[in-house]
Design a protein around this motif. Structure first.
Motif, PDB file in Angstrom:
ATOM      1  N   VAL A 145     -36.304   4.279  12.019  1.00  0.00           N
ATOM      2  CA  VAL A 145     -35.377   5.335  10.659  1.00  0.00           C
ATOM      3  C   VAL A 145     -35.401   6.710  10.750  1.00  0.00           C
ATOM      4  O   VAL A 145     -34.860   7.300  10.830  1.00  0.00           O
ATOM      5  CB  VAL A 145     -34.073   4.197   9.578  1.00  0.00           C
ATOM      6  CG1 VAL A 145     -33.502   5.266   8.981  1.00  0.00           C
ATOM      7  CG2 VAL A 145     -33.535   3.157  10.709  1.00  0.00           C
ATOM      8  N   GLN A 146     -36.828   6.931  10.027  1.00  0.00           N
ATOM      9  CA  GLN A 146     -37.619   7.514   8.889  1.00  0.00           C
ATOM     10  C   GLN A 146     -37.257   8.390  10.477  1.00  0.00           C
ATOM     11  O   GLN A 146     -36.901   9.725   9.687  1.00  0.00           O
ATOM     12  CB  GLN A 146     -38.519   7.086   9.098  1.00  0.00           C
ATOM     13  CG  GLN A 146     -39.635   6.051   7.930  1.00  0.00           C
ATOM     14  CD  GLN A 146     -39.045   4.288   8.725  1.00  0.00           C
ATOM     15  OE1 GLN A 146     -38.460   4.321   9.437  1.00  0.00           O
ATOM     16  NE2 GLN A 146     -39.357   3.588   7.316  1.00  0.00           N
ATOM     17  N   SER A 148     -35.708   9.410  12.901  1.00  0.00           N
ATOM     18  CA  SER A 148     -33.871   9.059  13.981  1.00  0.00           C
ATOM     19  C   SER A 148     -33.173   9.588  13.559  1.00  0.00           C
ATOM     20  O   SER A 148     -31.380   9.083  13.636  1.00  0.00           O
ATOM     21  CB  SER A 148     -34.331   8.229  15.156  1.00  0.00           C
ATOM     22  OG  SER A 148     -34.149   6.983  14.222  1.00  0.00           O
ATOM     23  N   GLN A 149     -33.429   9.748  11.647  1.00  0.00           N
ATOM     24  CA  GLN A 149     -31.532   9.596  11.214  1.00  0.00           C
ATOM     25  C   GLN A 149     -31.831  10.446   9.727  1.00  0.00           C
ATOM     26  O   GLN A 149     -33.103  11.245  10.356  1.00  0.00           O
ATOM     27  CB  GLN A 149     -31.780   8.587   9.967  1.00  0.00           C
ATOM     28  CG  GLN A 149     -31.298   7.478  10.919  1.00  0.00           C
ATOM     29  CD  GLN A 149     -29.565   7.891  11.594  1.00  0.00           C
ATOM     30  OE1 GLN A 149     -28.925   8.379  11.667  1.00  0.00           O
ATOM     31  NE2 GLN A 149     -28.950   6.364  12.686  1.00  0.00           N
ATOM     32  N   GLY A 155     -33.102   8.058   6.474  1.00  0.00           N
ATOM     33  CA  GLY A 155     -34.509   8.500   7.162  1.00  0.00           C
ATOM     34  C   GLY A 155     -35.258   9.441   6.921  1.00  0.00           C
ATOM     35  O   GLY A 155     -35.289  10.123   4.962  1.00  0.00           O
ATOM     36  N   ASN A 158     -35.001  13.902  11.878  1.00  0.00           N
ATOM     37  CA  ASN A 158     -34.421  13.130  12.808  1.00  0.00           C
ATOM     38  C   ASN A 158     -35.097  14.047  14.220  1.00  0.00           C
ATOM     39  O   ASN A 158     -34.841  14.884  14.601  1.00  0.00           O
ATOM     40  CB  ASN A 158     -32.716  14.204  13.136  1.00  0.00           C
ATOM     41  CG  ASN A 158     -31.810  13.022  14.512  1.00  0.00           C
ATOM     42  OD1 ASN A 158     -32.549  12.684  15.202  1.00  0.00           O
ATOM     43  ND2 ASN A 158     -30.806  12.669  14.292  1.00  0.00           N
TER      44      ASN A 158
END
Length: 498
Positions: A145-146, A148-149, A155, A158
């Motif tokens: 998540v870190q 890709s968000q 995140g 991204n």
């Protein structure tokens, strides 16, 4: 020395660039122009925006697409007439400059930079979702998540969103012809994938999903249209290619109309299939929604993998088109002196604005890396809607001011279509969130401040630089031409093409 009012209202001629101006190479035909329209539109409204619009409109999001399509269709017809009459790079900005004056053109430029820049970031974020879905299906692993968000969604940055923008920018640096050829190939692939999704999704049809059809009523339907409206930005992107199109007075109007028809049919068909296959409440915040729908129907990952691959190709195509549009608008504004000249410098080998493209790549990468998709989508929609209003208004003004101007396409029913287009756009704007409207007004005001201190002093109309030879009978709202002057200018244009 012109007065402030004369500076704000002075207009550029409706003729193409003159011999003294920097220009781009005409290398794009009708098919490629149509694919720019389809490529810049098909994908954003289907592959990921349903997860934002269905929670607002419910199953009636189908009508949201129809309303958005009707309003976009009315405006597309206005674009078709304007593109055939003013075949210049810069899209709505150039149309506003030729009809409403320099001050309005600068405000429209602010709308377009918001529309294209934020749209690039929004579709790049959607691309990131499908990359993760594909990785999960193929290797059983996703980016954390870190990476890709956006920060607001838990995140840090991204990364896939940044990667797709960089890749598209590198492709644009090779040249417009190469970029449009690759885009056309990707558009054919994405249409095939959308048809594949519909074919599979309709096998899981459940009419119960449509029972509570419009939970938020008409307001929800229009609100959904406001969210998805940015996905029609590709229609505007066709007109940004005005100076690179072959036979622009014929091909630009045809490409816009063809692209619109293809898009509306595919949008409505896909939204019907998706809602028939999945309950409305499951759409909320669903990543890679179409791939997930097929996986649930089949009970296997392979259909979702096909859709994920198609979505990656599709959204890459959209990102490529909106990046292209952004750089060409900046090019036109820079050539007119509204923004620094660095954006109008063209590489002599590729005939593309290289430095311009690199600057846009950096700016949109930062947006895509840290801003969440729902806010990006609404900000793009309001920029698109305001630009559409200006085009529709420009059609009316240009008909009054230059009735003899040669047009590749002429709207039927007099002023009816432009007026309906304006009314539809205003209705959708009223349904957007207040914070979206406030941020938009602040951005436009800041851009106009920049114009006050820079643009009006460096304008080519202020400095006396060439703006298209002597074909135009006027460049100011305060010096209206006679009908004889307008007719004589039209005759000179026709004679020059023989």
């Amino acid at each position: 020395m012109p007065t402030i009012a004369q500076q704000l209202l002075r207009r550029k001629p409706t003729t193409p660039p003159g011999a003294g101006e920097v220009h781009l190479k005409r290398s794009i035909g009708l098919f490629s122009l149509t694919m720019i329209g389809v490529g810049g539109t098909l994908g954003t409204g289907i592959f990921f925006i349903l997860s934002q619009a269905v929670p607002v409109a419910g199953p009636a999001v189908i009508w949201s697409f129809v309303i958005g399509g009707v309003v976009a269709g009315l405006t597309a017809l206005c674009y078709a007439e304007m593109a055939g009459a003013v075949p210049a790079s810069g899209s709505t900005y150039s149309y506003a400059y030729a009809t409403l004056g320099e001050g309005t053109a600068m405000a429209v430029g602010a709308c377009l930079l918001l529309e294209y820049g934020v749209s690039t970031a929004a579709v790049a974020v959607g691309w990131s979702q499908y990359v993760n879905q594909l990785l999960q299906n193929l290797v059983g692993w996703q980016l954390p998540v870190q990476l890709s968000q956006a920060p607001e969604q838990g995140g840090i940055v991204n990364v896939p969103a940044v990667i797709v923008i960089v890749l598209c920018s590198l492709l644009l640096l090779r040249g417009a012809r190469e970029s449009t050829t690759i885009n056309s190939i990707m558009v054919v692939v994405k249409i095939a994938v959308v048809l594949f999704f519909c074919a599979v999704a309709f096998t899981g049809w459940n009419s119960d999903h449509f029972h509570n059809f419009a939970p938020a009523g008409f307001a929800g339907i229009v609100g959904g249209a406001g969210i998805i409206f940015f996905s029609f930005v590709g229609l505007d992107a066709v007109s940004t290619a005005g100076e690179e199109a072959k036979n622009p007075k014929r091909n630009l109007p045809l490409a816009i109309i063809f692209a619109l028809l293809i898009i509306i049919v595919l949008y409505v068909g896909t939204s019907l299939a998706a809602l028939g296959a999945q309950a409305p409440q499951k759409f909320a915040n669903q990543d890679a929604g179409l791939a997930a729908i097929l996986q649930n129907i089949i009970g296997s990952t392979w259909p979702g993998t096909v859709v994920a691959i198609g979505a990656i190709i599709s959204i890459f195509s959209v990102t490529l088109v909106v990046l292209y549009g952004q750089t060409r608008i900046l090019f036109a504004m820079s050539r007119d002196g509204m923004i620094p000249k660095v954006f109008a410098k063209v590489d002599p080998r590729t005939m593309t604005p290289v430095k311009n493209t690199v600057i846009v790549m950096i700016a949109t990468s930062v947006l895509a890396a840290v801003v969440p998709i729902d806010f990006l989508a609404e900000m793009t929609s309001i920029g698109t809607l305001v630009a559409f209003i200006v085009v529709s208004l420009g059609v009316i003004i240009l008909r009054v001011r230059e009735p003899e101007l040669e047009r590749g396409f002429r709207l039927p029913l007099g002023w009816t279509i432009p007026i309906l287009s304006i009314a539809g756009c205003i209705a959708i704007i009223t349904q957007l969130r207040l914070i979206t409207i406030i941020v938009f007004l602040i951005w436009t005001a800041a851009f106009l401040v920049f114009y006050w201190f820079y643009g009006r002093k460096h304008s080519t109309l202020q400095t006396g630089a060439p703006v298209a030879g002597a074909e135009a009978p006027y460049t100011s709202n305060f010096a209206q031409p006679s009908k004889d002057e307008i007719r004589a200018a039209a005759e000179r244009r026709k004679a020059g093409r023989r």
